[in-house]
Design a protein around this motif. Structure first.
Motif, PDB file in Angstrom:
ATOM      1  N   ASN A 148       0.835  -1.202   0.000  1.00 35.12           N
ATOM      2  CA  ASN A 148       0.000   0.000   0.000  1.00 35.12           C
ATOM      3  C   ASN A 148       0.869   1.251   0.000  1.00 35.12           C
ATOM      4  OD1 ASN A 148      -2.476  -1.219   0.044  1.00 35.12           O
ATOM      5  ND2 ASN A 148      -2.653  -1.226   2.263  1.00 35.12           N
ATOM      6  N   MET A 149       0.271   2.354  -0.439  1.00 31.73           N
ATOM      7  CA  MET A 149       0.950   3.641  -0.276  1.00 31.73           C
ATOM      8  C   MET A 149       1.051   3.923   1.217  1.00 31.73           C
ATOM      9  SD  MET A 149      -0.643   6.122  -3.101  1.00 31.73           S
ATOM     10  CE  MET A 149      -0.975   5.587  -4.748  1.00 31.73           C
ATOM     11  N   HIS A 150       2.051   4.725   1.585  1.00 26.40           N
ATOM     12  CA  HIS A 150       2.214   5.069   3.008  1.00 26.40           C
ATOM     13  C   HIS A 150       2.273   6.590   3.151  1.00 26.40           C
ATOM     14  CE1 HIS A 150       3.081   4.046   7.153  1.00 26.40           C
ATOM     15  NE2 HIS A 150       3.896   5.098   7.162  1.00 26.40           N
ATOM     16  N   LEU A 151       1.366   7.105   3.969  1.00 26.65           N
ATOM     17  CA  LEU A 151       1.293   8.564   4.139  1.00 26.65           C
ATOM     18  C   LEU A 151       1.924   8.972   5.469  1.00 26.65           C
ATOM     19  CD1 LEU A 151       0.120  11.358   3.248  1.00 26.65           C
ATOM     20  CD2 LEU A 151      -1.934  10.772   4.565  1.00 26.65           C
ATOM     21  N   TYR A 152       2.890   9.879   5.409  1.00 21.71           N
ATOM     22  CA  TYR A 152       3.394  10.513   6.629  1.00 21.71           C
ATOM     23  C   TYR A 152       2.525  11.735   6.885  1.00 21.71           C
ATOM     24  CZ  TYR A 152       7.279   7.324   6.705  1.00 21.71           C
ATOM     25  OH  TYR A 152       8.028   6.173   6.774  1.00 21.71           O
ATOM     26  N   ASP A 153       1.862  11.718   8.032  1.00 23.93           N
ATOM     27  CA  ASP A 153       0.914  12.757   8.449  1.00 23.93           C
ATOM     28  C   ASP A 153       1.426  13.280   9.791  1.00 23.93           C
ATOM     29  OD1 ASP A 153      -1.461  14.186   9.097  1.00 23.93           O
ATOM     30  OD2 ASP A 153      -2.766  12.607   8.334  1.00 23.93           O
ATOM     31  N   SER A 154       0.658  14.141  10.444  1.00 19.52           N
ATOM     32  CA  SER A 154       1.070  14.602  11.774  1.00 19.52           C
ATOM     33  C   SER A 154       0.036  14.163  12.806  1.00 19.52           C
ATOM     34  CB  SER A 154       1.221  16.125  11.801  1.00 19.52           C
ATOM     35  OG  SER A 154      -0.031  16.729  11.661  1.00 19.52           O
ATOM     36  N   THR A 155       0.418  14.178  14.082  1.00 22.18           N
ATOM     37  CA  THR A 155      -0.538  13.803  15.124  1.00 22.18           C
ATOM     38  C   THR A 155      -1.632  14.858  15.249  1.00 22.18           C
ATOM     39  OG1 THR A 155       1.058  14.718  16.655  1.00 22.18           O
ATOM     40  CG2 THR A 155       0.947  12.332  16.555  1.00 22.18           C
ATOM     41  N   ILE A 156      -1.262  16.139  15.142  1.00 26.65           N
ATOM     42  CA  ILE A 156      -2.298  17.181  15.162  1.00 26.65           C
ATOM     43  C   ILE A 156      -2.888  17.297  13.749  1.00 26.65           C
ATOM     44  CG2 ILE A 156      -1.396  18.503  17.121  1.00 26.65           C
ATOM     45  CD1 ILE A 156      -0.259  20.502  14.988  1.00 26.65           C
ATOM     46  N   PRO A 157      -4.139  17.762  13.640  1.00 25.71           N
ATOM     47  CA  PRO A 157      -4.743  17.831  12.298  1.00 25.71           C
ATOM     48  C   PRO A 157      -4.041  18.848  11.398  1.00 25.71           C
ATOM     49  CG  PRO A 157      -6.209  18.795  13.963  1.00 25.71           C
ATOM     50  CD  PRO A 157      -5.067  18.185  14.704  1.00 25.71           C
ATOM     51  N   ASN A 197       5.052  13.707  15.333  1.00 20.60           N
ATOM     52  CA  ASN A 197       4.833  14.828  16.245  1.00 20.60           C
ATOM     53  C   ASN A 197       5.581  16.050  15.711  1.00 20.60           C
ATOM     54  OD1 ASN A 197       4.598  16.623  18.301  1.00 20.60           O
ATOM     55  ND2 ASN A 197       5.329  15.254  19.912  1.00 20.60           N
ATOM     56  N   ILE A 198       4.825  17.015  15.194  1.00 15.17           N
ATOM     57  CA  ILE A 198       5.482  18.212  14.633  1.00 15.17           C
ATOM     58  C   ILE A 198       5.603  19.316  15.690  1.00 15.17           C
ATOM     59  CG2 ILE A 198       4.839  17.708  12.243  1.00 15.17           C
ATOM     60  CD1 ILE A 198       2.724  19.936  12.432  1.00 15.17           C
ATOM     61  N   SER A 235       7.049  18.595  18.738  1.00 14.88           N
ATOM     62  CA  SER A 235       8.202  18.308  19.595  1.00 14.88           C
ATOM     63  C   SER A 235       9.381  19.174  19.147  1.00 14.88           C
ATOM     64  CB  SER A 235       8.563  16.816  19.516  1.00 14.88           C
ATOM     65  OG  SER A 235       8.842  16.465  18.175  1.00 14.88           O
ATOM     66  N   VAL A 236      10.370  19.283  20.032  1.00 16.59           N
ATOM     67  CA  VAL A 236      11.555  20.087  19.689  1.00 16.59           C
ATOM     68  C   VAL A 236      12.780  19.168  19.727  1.00 16.59           C
ATOM     69  CG1 VAL A 236      12.928  22.109  20.264  1.00 16.59           C
ATOM     70  CG2 VAL A 236      10.493  22.075  20.840  1.00 16.59           C
ATOM     71  N   PRO A 237      13.398  18.877  18.553  1.00 14.12           N
ATOM     72  CA  PRO A 237      12.949  19.240  17.208  1.00 14.12           C
ATOM     73  C   PRO A 237      11.749  18.383  16.794  1.00 14.12           C
ATOM     74  CG  PRO A 237      14.863  17.790  17.066  1.00 14.12           C
ATOM     75  CD  PRO A 237      14.611  18.024  18.528  1.00 14.12           C
ATOM     76  N   PRO A 238      11.004  18.860  15.795  1.00 18.66           N
ATOM     77  CA  PRO A 238       9.859  18.064  15.317  1.00 18.66           C
ATOM     78  C   PRO A 238      10.343  16.731  14.746  1.00 18.66           C
ATOM     79  CG  PRO A 238       9.901  20.255  14.295  1.00 18.66           C
ATOM     80  CD  PRO A 238      11.188  20.109  15.031  1.00 18.66           C
ATOM     81  N   GLU A 239       9.488  15.720  14.821  1.00 20.82           N
ATOM     82  CA  GLU A 239       9.887  14.404  14.284  1.00 20.82           C
ATOM     83  C   GLU A 239      10.109  14.442  12.770  1.00 20.82           C
ATOM     84  OE1 GLU A 239       7.905  11.551  17.719  1.00 20.82           O
ATOM     85  OE2 GLU A 239       6.974  11.579  15.732  1.00 20.82           O
ATOM     86  N   THR A 240       9.579  15.479  12.120  1.00 17.94           N
ATOM     87  CA  THR A 240       9.820  15.639  10.676  1.00 17.94           C
ATOM     88  C   THR A 240      11.265  16.054  10.390  1.00 17.94           C
ATOM     89  OG1 THR A 240       8.815  17.792  11.036  1.00 17.94           O
ATOM     90  CG2 THR A 240       7.510  16.181   9.823  1.00 17.94           C
ATOM     91  N   ARG A 241      12.020  16.383  11.455  1.00 20.73           N
ATOM     92  CA  ARG A 241      13.415  16.804  11.245  1.00 20.73           C
ATOM     93  C   ARG A 241      14.398  15.731  11.708  1.00 20.73           C
ATOM     94  NH1 ARG A 241      12.742  22.163   9.101  1.00 20.73           N
ATOM     95  NH2 ARG A 241      10.504  22.075   8.742  1.00 20.73           N
ATOM     96  N   SER A 242      13.915  14.499  11.892  1.00 23.27           N
ATOM     97  CA  SER A 242      14.827  13.408  12.265  1.00 23.27           C
ATOM     98  C   SER A 242      15.694  13.069  11.043  1.00 23.27           C
ATOM     99  CB  SER A 242      14.032  12.175  12.695  1.00 23.27           C
ATOM    100  OG  SER A 242      13.383  11.622  11.570  1.00 23.27           O
ATOM    101  N   VAL A 243      16.860  12.468  11.318  1.00 24.01           N
ATOM    102  CA  VAL A 243      17.772  12.096  10.232  1.00 24.01           C
ATOM    103  C   VAL A 243      17.058  11.173   9.243  1.00 24.01           C
ATOM    104  CG1 VAL A 243      19.930  10.861   9.733  1.00 24.01           C
ATOM    105  CG2 VAL A 243      19.771  12.372  11.738  1.00 24.01           C
ATOM    106  N   GLU A 244      16.289  10.229   9.794  1.00 19.72           N
ATOM    107  CA  GLU A 244      15.606   9.239   8.927  1.00 19.72           C
ATOM    108  C   GLU A 244      14.582   9.931   8.023  1.00 19.72           C
ATOM    109  OE1 GLU A 244      15.577   9.004  12.334  1.00 19.72           O
ATOM    110  OE2 GLU A 244      17.237   7.569  12.489  1.00 19.72           O
ATOM    111  N   PHE A 245      13.804  10.853   8.622  1.00 22.73           N
ATOM    112  CA  PHE A 245      12.765  11.492   7.810  1.00 22.73           C
ATOM    113  C   PHE A 245      13.387  12.428   6.767  1.00 22.73           C
ATOM    114  CE2 PHE A 245       9.345  14.395   6.667  1.00 22.73           C
ATOM    115  CZ  PHE A 245       8.325  13.481   6.397  1.00 22.73           C
ATOM    116  N   LEU A 246      14.425  13.164   7.203  1.00 19.75           N
ATOM    117  CA  LEU A 246      15.069  14.096   6.254  1.00 19.75           C
ATOM    118  C   LEU A 246      15.726  13.353   5.084  1.00 19.75           C
ATOM    119  CD1 LEU A 246      16.633  16.728   8.691  1.00 19.75           C
ATOM    120  CD2 LEU A 246      14.711  17.078   7.130  1.00 19.75           C
TER     121      LEU A 246
END
Ligand SMILES: N[C@@H](CCC(=O)N[C@@H](CS)C(=O)NCC(=O)O)C(=O)O
Length: 217
Positions: free
Chosen positions: A6-15, A39-40, A42-53
């Motif tokens: 399936n496709m996989h969507l990266y979304d955030s916990t907040i809407p 979790n966008i 958090s400090v830093p946001p999880e969107t800024r992890s090495v894996e996500f980047l």
């Protein structure tokens, strides 16, 4: 036959309205997908992890991993990709360009003001505190101007943004406009009626609930 996941969507916990656009179109198209909520706040946001980047160097959701593993970012590019060949994107050359016109309008003239206003109202630590009065005023005025442009377009007897069909132009504009009144923008009759029309479309879904409880959508 190869295994198709399936496709996989990266979304955030907040809407997120930007992620909501993608979830709404996937719902209309009845495409199955899996999700990771990051979790966008958090400090830093999880969107800024090495894996996500490594996947999306811009460090933002929505990010969609396609069936073959290709990564696609930017909400409106994702809408355009998914809608190609479906009823949600016109075939006609001019109407396709008009859909793009509204997608670019949404990203340059609407989302930077209305979405940012929503984020600062509910979730940004300190809200608007780091902005001077003129910057707050500009956010507000530009957001209202964008909504008024929509009212003018629809007010001339149109039901939809492009041609006479619901399309990704409507989906892109609906995401944050549907929250605009709740955060104090003025919504006039034609936009109000259009919001209702969108909500009557088959497989329409609500934006997700806010786990922080701050946003009442
Ligand atoms: N132009 C992008 C904007 C994406 C965006 O701003 N995403 C926000 C959530 S709505 C985000 O990922 N913020 C986390 C961060 O900036 O680290 C799009 O339309 O997809």
């Amino acid at each position: 036959m190869g295994l198709i996941s399936n496709m996989h969507l990266y979304d955030s916990t907040i809407p997120s309205g930007n992620a909501y656009k993608v979830r709404l179109l996937l719902s209309h198209l009845k495409i199955p997908y899996t999700t990771t909520n990051l979790n966008i706040l958090s400090v830093p946001p999880e969107t800024r992890s090495v894996e996500f980047l490594a996947m999306n160097p811009n460090g933002r959701i929505p990010t969609l991993v396609l069936n073959d593993g290709t990564v696609l970012a930017e909400s409106n590019a994702i809408l355009f990709y998914l809608a190609e060949g479906t009823d949600y994107l016109p075939d006609d050359k001019l109407q396709k360009a008009q859909a793009l016109q509204w997608l670019f309008f949404e990203q340059y003239s609407h989302e930077p003001y209305v979405a940012v206003w929503k984020f600062r109202t509910y979730w940004a630590p300190g809200g608007f505190d780091d902005l001077c009065e003129s910057e707050v005023k500009k956010l507000r005025e530009r957001g209202q101007e964008a909504i008024d442009v929509m009212e003018t377009h629809l007010g001339s007897g149109r039901e939809w943004f492009v041609g006479d069909h619901y399309s990704i132009a409507d989906i892109a504009l609906y995401a944050y406009t549907s929250a605009a009144e709740m955060i104090g923008f003025k919504i006039d009759g034609s936009v109000k009626a259009w919001l209702k029309r969108v909500e009557q479309q088959e497989e329409w879904i609500k934006i997700k609930n806010d786990p922080t409880g701050k946003c009442l959508s």
